[in-house]
Design a protein around this motif. Structure first.
Motif, mmCIF file in Angstrom:
data_model
loop_
_atom_site.group_PDB
_atom_site.id
_atom_site.type_symbol
_atom_site.label_atom_id
_atom_site.label_comp_id
_atom_site.label_asym_id
_atom_site.label_seq_id
_atom_site.Cartn_x
_atom_site.Cartn_y
_atom_site.Cartn_z
ATOM 1 N N GLY A 246 2.480 12.603 129.540
ATOM 2 C CA GLY A 246 2.589 13.988 129.975
ATOM 3 C C GLY A 246 4.003 14.403 130.344
ATOM 4 N N MET A 247 4.991 13.732 129.731
ATOM 5 C CA MET A 247 6.396 14.040 130.018
ATOM 6 C C MET A 247 6.906 15.098 129.043
ATOM 7 N N GLN A 248 7.554 16.121 129.568
ATOM 8 C CA GLN A 248 8.145 17.131 128.697
ATOM 9 C C GLN A 248 9.328 16.515 127.951
ATOM 10 N N HIS A 249 9.507 16.929 126.697
ATOM 11 C CA HIS A 249 10.603 16.370 125.900
ATOM 12 C C HIS A 249 10.973 17.348 124.792
ATOM 13 N N SER A 250 12.060 17.046 124.108
ATOM 14 C CA SER A 250 12.600 17.939 123.080
ATOM 15 C C SER A 250 11.906 17.826 121.740
ATOM 16 N N GLY A 251 11.183 16.722 121.527
ATOM 17 C CA GLY A 251 10.774 16.383 120.171
ATOM 18 C C GLY A 251 11.960 15.764 119.449
ATOM 19 N N ASN A 252 11.686 15.141 118.323
ATOM 20 C CA ASN A 252 12.751 14.474 117.570
ATOM 21 C C ASN A 252 13.751 15.505 117.025
ATOM 22 N N VAL A 253 15.037 15.307 117.344
ATOM 23 C CA VAL A 253 16.103 16.213 116.902
ATOM 24 C C VAL A 253 17.031 15.446 115.970
ATOM 25 N N ASP A 254 17.181 15.928 114.742
ATOM 26 C CA ASP A 254 18.057 15.272 113.774
ATOM 27 C C ASP A 254 19.479 15.781 113.972
ATOM 28 N N ARG A 255 20.349 14.928 114.517
ATOM 29 C CA ARG A 255 21.754 15.286 114.746
ATOM 30 C C ARG A 255 22.645 14.883 113.568
ATOM 31 N N PHE A 256 22.055 14.443 112.465
ATOM 32 C CA PHE A 256 22.743 14.005 111.247
ATOM 33 C C PHE A 256 23.385 12.627 111.425
ATOM 34 N N TYR A 257 24.173 12.437 112.474
ATOM 35 C CA TYR A 257 24.817 11.145 112.724
ATOM 36 C C TYR A 257 23.847 10.163 113.379
ATOM 37 N N PHE A 258 22.818 10.699 114.002
ATOM 38 C CA PHE A 258 21.730 9.911 114.591
ATOM 39 C C PHE A 258 20.590 10.870 114.896
ATOM 40 N N GLU A 259 19.418 10.322 115.131
ATOM 41 C CA GLU A 259 18.286 11.119 115.597
ATOM 42 C C GLU A 259 18.206 10.994 117.106
ATOM 43 N N ALA A 260 17.706 12.039 117.776
ATOM 44 C CA ALA A 260 17.735 12.076 119.232
ATOM 45 C C ALA A 260 16.421 12.611 119.802
ATOM 46 N N LEU A 261 16.117 12.153 121.003
ATOM 47 C CA LEU A 261 14.938 12.612 121.741
ATOM 48 C C LEU A 261 15.349 12.739 123.204
ATOM 49 N N TYR A 262 15.112 13.923 123.798
ATOM 50 C CA TYR A 262 15.589 14.208 125.146
ATOM 51 C C TYR A 262 14.424 14.402 126.107
ATOM 52 N N THR A 263 14.605 13.885 127.313
ATOM 53 C CA THR A 263 13.685 14.186 128.402
ATOM 54 C C THR A 263 14.492 14.232 129.692
ATOM 55 N N ARG A 264 13.928 14.835 130.703
ATOM 56 C CA ARG A 264 14.633 14.919 131.980
ATOM 57 C C ARG A 264 13.806 14.211 133.045
ATOM 58 N N VAL A 265 14.473 13.327 133.788
ATOM 59 C CA VAL A 265 13.838 12.639 134.914
ATOM 60 C C VAL A 265 14.513 13.159 136.176
#
Length: 318
Positions: A246-265
């Protein structure tokens, strides 16, 4: 969990002057600019990446250039200091003399967790700490910049332990253990040292309890920290894990140089990033970081982007 974190991937901070920051990282610290691109969420501003010789994951300190942002305020509920790795104690002595030469504010060589360290600051107040790898084991370092101003046997070649200060120490500690699988290896009053992945200087987090004034975002402060995961499948597994918790997150984000996933704690923005594709897909090794690199999805806007950002020369090859 199968796709555990592998170590630190990168740290992103904020600067008010990309050119001054570039000169500090290349000419004084001896880290290589491996990518000069734009902030994909604010394409009128630079995003610069300083790393080892080839831009290996776990070696890059990156900066958003926000020229009109206010100066940040150090304090609790923040990523308070970024670690950088050097090969041995002799390298710390080398940098101590270098800092005297270039008038870099520092606290002198000290000892932390049985390791020699050298805390220092950039002129905007951004706080760092060199860690000696003299007796280090764990996450492998990168490759020193071969054509940089610092001798290869002394040069910074990776990120070191990341320090986080929070007022909600127990809750944050529990999240690092139960969600992110970090392992406490040293515990003192109001302090825990965690291993991430194989641990050692390239995979550690220092968590401190701090009930002082809350920090404020702005230049001279860290924006977020990212931890390494292997690949796309690992990112997707972490996305599913966040969903189940149940953690809010960005979903998978393709930054081209790498893929990223963000959440805030709490106040802390935590990114997970894949080890690849890396920074050498769109520029040759010899001229990394010398021109404005744009991922394919931003290439059609190159003319508008170049008209708005302040150009600065990062040419080093002759």
């Amino acid at each position: 969990m199968k796709n555990e974190l592998l170590g630190i991937h990168h740290v992103t901070a904020m600067t008010d002057n990309a050119m001054r920051n570039y000169e500090f990282f290349t000419d004084i610290l001896g880290m290589r600019l491996v990518k000069k691109t734009v902030n994909q969420d604010d394409i009128q501003t630079y995003h610069t990446f300083f790393a080892d010789d080839v831009g290996s994951p776990g070696t890059d300190m990156t900066f958003f250039d926000f020229p009109n942002s206010p100066k940040g305020r150090a304090g609790t509920n923040s990523i308070s200091r970024t670690g950088l790795r050097v090969p041995d104690d002799a390298a710390l002595e080398y940098y101590l003399e270098r800092f005297k030469e270039f008038k870099v504010k520092n606290d002198g060589i000290q000892e932390l967790f049985g390791k020699k360290v050298l805390p220092f600051e950039e002129s905007d107040g951004q706080r760092y700490q060199l860690f000696s790898d003299e007796k280090n084991e764990g996450v492998a370092p990168g490759i020193p910049w071969k054509n940089g101003p610092v001798p290869e046997d002394k040069a910074i070649y990776g990120l070191g332990p990341i320090e986080i200060k929070v007022s909600y120490f127990d809750e944050f500690k529990k999240t690092l253990i139960e969600v992110f699988g970090m392992t406490p290896i040293l515990e003192e009053e109001n302090l825990t040292l965690f291993d991430v992945g194989e641990g050692g200087n390239g995979g550690q987090v220092i968590l401190r309890k701090d009930e002082s004034t809350v920090s404020s975002q702005g230049y001279g402060q860290v924006h977020h920290v990212s931890f390494r995961v292997k690949d796309h499948a690992a990112i997707k597994e972490w996305e599913e894990r966040y969903n189940k918790l149940g953690m809010q997150h960005s979903g998978n984000v393709d930054r081209f140089y790498f893929e990223a996933l963000y959440t805030r704690v709490g106040h802390i923005l935590i990114e997970l990033s894949t080890d690849g594709p890396g920074f050498m897909d769109d520029e040759p090794y010899e001229t990394l970081g010398e021109s404005l690199a744009l991922p394919p999805f931003l290439e059609p806007q190159r003319e508008q982007i170049e008209a708005k950002i302040r150009p600065f020369d990062t040419t080093r090859s002759k």
